[in-house]
Design a protein around this motif. Structure first.
Motif, PDB file in Angstrom:
ATOM      1  N   ARG A  87       0.827  -1.196   0.008  1.00 43.10           N
ATOM      2  CA  ARG A  87       0.033   0.102   0.005  1.00 43.10           C
ATOM      3  C   ARG A  87       0.830   1.444  -0.052  1.00 43.10           C
ATOM      4  O   ARG A  87       0.477   2.160  -1.020  1.00 43.10           O
ATOM      5  N   TRP A  88       1.740   1.209   0.932  1.00 38.43           N
ATOM      6  CA  TRP A  88       2.765   2.527   0.977  1.00 38.43           C
ATOM      7  C   TRP A  88       3.549   2.638  -0.621  1.00 38.43           C
ATOM      8  O   TRP A  88       3.824   3.840  -0.954  1.00 38.43           O
ATOM      9  N   ARG A 117       1.289   4.053  -3.012  1.00 45.84           N
ATOM     10  CA  ARG A 117       0.901   5.575  -2.836  1.00 45.84           C
ATOM     11  C   ARG A 117       2.259   6.489  -3.034  1.00 45.84           C
ATOM     12  O   ARG A 117       2.004   7.611  -3.472  1.00 45.84           O
ATOM     13  N   ARG A 118       3.286   5.900  -2.653  1.00 45.46           N
ATOM     14  CA  ARG A 118       4.458   6.785  -2.600  1.00 45.46           C
ATOM     15  C   ARG A 118       5.068   6.757  -4.325  1.00 45.46           C
ATOM     16  O   ARG A 118       5.421   8.020  -4.742  1.00 45.46           O
TER      17      ARG A 118
END
Length: 82
Positions: A55-56, A59-60
């Motif tokens: 998820r990170w 998003r990043r």
């Protein structure tokens, strides 16, 4: 280039967490509770790391990409283990 970078970051996060959790499991949990219980204790922690790392990273690094590209990053990250 973002695909390679994001795949490498995902691999590094999951591999690093697995290394830390595996060390804790072998050194402290296995002598105390046994191999099977120690593995079952580590499993939900690793699943959480895999989920939140993916998820990170999405998003990043991959805001502008579509779902097909996102699954390609996951495949490349898993292929890095082999």
């Amino acid at each position: 280039m973002k695909l390679v970078t994001s795949s490498a970051v995902y691999f590094a996060i999951v591999f690093g967490a697995g290394f830390v959790f595996g060390t804790v499991r072998v050194v402290w949990l296995v002598p105390t509770v046994g191999v099977r219980i120690a593995e079952l204790t580590e499993l939900p922690l690793m699943l959480a790391v895999v989920f939140f790392a993916a998820r990170w990273v999405n998003r990043r690094f991959l805001r502008e990409f579509r779902d097909g590209v996102l699954s390609d990053v996951g495949r490349r990250g898993v292929a890095s283990f082999g």
